[in-house]
Structures are given as C-alpha cells and as structure tokens.
Write a protein that holds these residues in place. Structure first.
Motif, mmCIF file in Angstrom:
data_model
loop_
_atom_site.group_PDB
_atom_site.id
_atom_site.type_symbol
_atom_site.label_atom_id
_atom_site.label_comp_id
_atom_site.label_asym_id
_atom_site.label_seq_id
_atom_site.Cartn_x
_atom_site.Cartn_y
_atom_site.Cartn_z
ATOM 1 N N UNK A 85 0.901 -1.323 0.012
ATOM 2 C CA UNK A 85 -0.206 -0.016 0.160
ATOM 3 C C UNK A 85 0.831 1.237 0.224
ATOM 4 N N UNK A 88 1.711 4.486 -2.544
ATOM 5 C CA UNK A 88 1.239 5.601 -3.006
ATOM 6 C C UNK A 88 1.292 6.716 -2.070
ATOM 7 N N UNK A 161 -6.962 14.396 13.627
ATOM 8 C CA UNK A 161 -5.920 14.812 12.877
ATOM 9 C C UNK A 161 -5.271 16.221 12.978
ATOM 10 N N UNK A 162 -4.186 16.366 13.703
ATOM 11 C CA UNK A 162 -3.731 17.705 14.153
ATOM 12 C C UNK A 162 -2.692 18.210 13.400
ATOM 13 N N UNK A 163 -1.860 17.167 12.608
ATOM 14 C CA UNK A 163 -0.956 17.351 11.902
ATOM 15 C C UNK A 163 -0.907 18.238 11.018
ATOM 16 N N UNK A 164 -0.051 19.261 10.557
ATOM 17 C CA UNK A 164 -0.067 20.088 9.512
ATOM 18 C C UNK A 164 0.640 19.509 8.182
ATOM 19 N N UNK A 165 0.073 19.631 7.027
ATOM 20 C CA UNK A 165 0.904 18.859 5.992
ATOM 21 C C UNK A 165 2.051 19.745 5.632
ATOM 22 N N UNK A 171 1.112 18.677 -4.375
ATOM 23 C CA UNK A 171 -0.287 18.931 -4.660
ATOM 24 C C UNK A 171 -0.688 17.779 -5.865
ATOM 25 N N UNK A 172 -2.225 17.482 -5.606
ATOM 26 C CA UNK A 172 -2.709 16.483 -6.491
ATOM 27 C C UNK A 172 -3.628 17.080 -7.370
ATOM 28 N N UNK A 173 -4.616 17.653 -6.918
ATOM 29 C CA UNK A 173 -5.515 18.187 -7.752
ATOM 30 C C UNK A 173 -6.746 17.291 -8.063
#
Lengths: 173, 292
Positions: A85, A88, A161-165, A171-173
């Motif tokens: 997995x 990706x 989810x508190x993590x910031x990216x 970016x995926x779009x």
C-alpha cells in the motif's frame, strides 16, 4: 561433481502465493490471539492477471484495511509480485525514499539511445523468495501503522488529525 | 375502498415523516487552501449533515472548532483511523459515519438511510497531473473490486461513493462492467446487473451525467481546465455514484457556486481558483424512505 539442478527450487516446497497467504493468515490469528486476521480477496488485474488483495481485519470491531496485493499470471503462480500500500504514500510519510539527482539523468537516457535495467524488488520466482518478501512487506512501517490504527479505539469527537501537511507534500488536484 | 384510501393516506403520512429524514452530504476538494470561512458558510447555508473536505491543509481539529463556533456545536469528527486524506465532519449522530474500512485512497463509512444501514465510500482518485488516463482507469477498476469486497465483508449491499474521482463519468473506468459500471440513467441502472465474461456485475447510477453542459441549472461541470489535461474545458471530476439499491433513496445532487453570500465563481463562471478552490463543491441529498 556437477549440479545441473536449478538452485533455489525444492520440489518439497511448491506452495502457491495464495497458500502462503493462507499460512500468513493463520499466523496473524495465532500471534494476535485472534484479534486480527487477514482477508484474502481474489480479483483480476486490468491486464487480466490473477490478483489477490490482502486486507487486515480487526475482529472485535470488524474494521478492515487494505494492506497489499499480489499479482501473478492466471495459470502460473510464479513469478509473483507484491504491491504494498505504501507505494502511493507521499514522501512526507515515508521513513526513507530515494530522491534522484542530476547524475541519474545520463545523456544516453535522455536521447533514448541506451537501455537501463530496472529492478523490481517485490518480484519472487519461488515460494521461499515470496515468503521472504511477504515478511518484508508486512514489516513496512506503513503497514504496521495501518494495523496499529485499526487496533486503536478512536472515539467520536476526538480530533484525529492535528498534523499540518508539510511543504514537500506534492499537490494532487 | 375506504380502507384503501386510509392506507394510502397513512402511506403519505409515513412518506412525509421520512421527508424530514432527508440527509445532506457536502463534498469539496479545497485545493490545499484555507477555505474555512467558506466551509462554515456552506455548512450554514446548506444545513449539510455531513461535510467531507479533500486536500484540506487546515487540521481537522481546527476546522471542527470553526464549525462548532460558527455553525453548530453539534458538529463532531466521526470515528476514523485514516483521517489523513478526508476530513469528515458530521452533526447528525444517527447517520453513524464511523469508518469500517480504510483502503487505498478510500475510506468507507457506515451511513444510515432511514431504517437501512448503508455504506458511504469516500474516494480520491489518482490525480491527473501525475497519472495518465490508463492508470486512473486501472484505479477505478481496483476501486470497484474494493467496494465489492467491503459490501460482502460487511454484509451491506447498499453503497454509494462520493469524492473527487479525477475521472469524468464518460471515462471507461467509470462505466466498464469491471470498473464502476455506473450508468447514465436510473432506468439503465434499474436492470440491477449485467453479465460480462460469464460474471454478473451490479449496476451503479451516476447522476452527474445530468449536470453536464449548458442545458442545466448550474455550471457545466465541477472543474474547468483548458490545458491538455482538460480537452473539454469542463470536467465532472467530483461525483456521487450509487449502487442501484440506493437509487430509491436518492433525492438530488447539486453543484454549488456560492458559499453563503460569497461566490465561488470567477467572472467567467468558472471555479474561482484564485480566491477559492479550482473545484466547485457538490451537495448530495438522500431521503430516509424508499419512494420508488
């Protein structure tokens, strides 16, 4: 003394990937005190190859998570390839990954005049090789975290989810 | 005669009661921007029960706080173990919404439709920028296989998918039998199954077909792109697709162009990628009763 018999082949060991995954399923149940099992789903890949999709199941909650898939030709169990997995995942979530440098781009490659050998580390030719790679796949950090996430009891109202990216997440779009 | 009239009247009353069980799902790919104010406006103006944000750079804890402070204290984050890709908020605990399966770019949730438990699969297809059409169609096929597994494993047949598929309804992966097998009209899907290579495949219904082009109430798609990644200009990448057994519960789907008083469109009528997202949000409505 000559030895023309292909090395790595043992006639006493002819288990197919599905049979090996069945063994893995029993192993998961034993080692987790029946808290976890594996669910093996037979499917067909778009190219018409046989595919086994492996899901982990947390028995108390009945929640499932897809872990990996195994692909081989319809009537030939080997070679078999594992697709974990984590393929990706954005690099941000990988413990290590390869970042190509300028030296990787040779003039020949750009002009298309020179071939290159690409190694697929997840392909197995024999049952023993498949067992070994399956162990490696189950020990990938992404699969371990997936299993731990299934086992953890996340209650509603709990922000999960508190993590910031991070900035290098594409970016995926 | 009198008895049948009374029965019909009772049926109508039951139907009206179930009308109040209408549930709304808002899905929006926010394109990694801080659109929290717009999200709150949308939650308020649409009264959506469920809000699903894709590519949300704001933490779900922060978004939840804003929703609770500005829209309703009823909002909560449903139980989930894979909150990375989809930020999900709900204000109606009766819908359940707990995650039952974490897949590859998917998250499958329980979703109660009236008396029936169904499944909602959140989807984020492989992106157009980094994956060619063949790879994205292959993803659709494995997605179909995955939701088939989940339906069987959970023993729940009714399932719908919502998300940014990064495919159009007319792309092969969306309508091949071994793909999502999603048809253009309810009557096509009403046949239930079709047989391909000796194997039956359940039909799905894709109502997004009805929203294409000029002859519709809203915009012609959810994304506008005239680069080589968008040869038709408009694309309908954000979709809801439902198993034929869900169709009787389906009310409608709408592409939204406003978040409260604020427009999400630019002056050309396209998604305002500069001030909002390059995707329009979609609003899906289901009712608790089977009307067909």
């Amino acid at each position: 003394m000559s030895n023309f018999w292909p090395s790595g082949i043992e006639l006493s060991d002819t288990q197919s990937p599905f049979e090996i995954l069945e063994t893995a399923r029993q192993d998961w149940e034993t080692n987790s005190d029946s808290v976890f099992t594996l669910v093996l789903q037979r499917a067909t890949s778009e190219a018409g190859n046989a595919m086994i999709i492996v899901h982990a199941k947390h028995i108390p909650s009945e929640r499932t998570a897809t872990l990996l898939s195994v692909i081989h030709r319809p009537n030939a169990p080997y070679p078999a390839t594992i697709q974990p997995k984590d393929e990706d995942l954005p690099n941000t979530f990988k413990k290590s990954y390869y970042r190509p440098g300028m030296a990787d781009v040779s003039v020949g490659a750009v002009l298309g005049t020179q071939g290159s050998t690409v190694t697929n580390k997840w392909v197995s030719d024999t049952p023993s090789e498949f067992r070994s790679k399956l162990v490696d796949a189950f020990n990938l950090s992404t699969i371990k975290t997936e299993v731990l996430n299934l086992a953890s009891n996340v209650a509603p109202d709990t922000p999960t989810n508190s993590e910031e990216p991070t900035e290098d997440e594409a970016p995926e779009g | 005669m009198t008895q049948s009239l009374a029965t019909a009247e009772a049926g109508r009353e039951t139907a009206l009661e179930h009308m109040s069980e209408l549930s709304c799902i808002l899905f929006w790919n926010v394109n990694n921007k801080d659109l929290t104010i717009a999200v709150c406006s949308l939650a308020d103006s649409t009264a959506a029960d469920v809000i699903v944000l894709n590519e949300n750079k704001i933490s779900s804890a922060d978004t939840l706080r804003e929703l609770q402070d500005n829209v309703s204290t009823d909002f909560y984050i449903p139980s989930s173990v894979s909150e990375k890709r989809f930020h999900c908020f709900c204000r109606n605990p009766e819908l359940d919404m707990s995650e039952v399966h974490s897949g590859i770019r998917t998250s499958v949730r329980n979703y109660r439709l009236g008396q029936h438990m169904s499944l909602m699969a959140l989807v984020h297809g492989l992106d157009i920028r980094n994956y060619d059409l063949e790879t994205r169609q292959s993803f659709a096929q494995s997605l179909a296989s995955e939701v088939d597994f989940v339906r069987k494993d959970k023993g729940i047949e009714r399932l719908f998918l919502v998300g940014d598929f990064n495919l159009n309804p007319y792309d092969k992966g969306m309508n091949l039998a071994a793909g999502l097998n999603a048809m253009m009209t309810k009557s096509c899907a009403a046949r239930g199954t079709r047989c391909h290579m000796g194997r039956p495949y359940d039909f799905y219904y894709n109502p997004m077909w009805s929203l294409f082009g000029d002859n519709t109430h809203g915009p012609a798609g959810t994304v506008y792109d005239t680069s080589n990644q968008g040869p038709y200009g408009w694309s309908m990448l954000d979709q809801v697709v439902m198993h034929h057994l869900i169709v009787p519960f389906f009310q409608d789907v709408e592409i939204l162009t406003k978040a409260g008083p604020e427009s999400l469109m630019d002056e050309s009528g396209h998604p305002d990628a500069k001030n909002a997202s390059d995707h329009f949000p979609i609003l899906v409505r289901f009712c608790g009763a089977d009307y067909e």
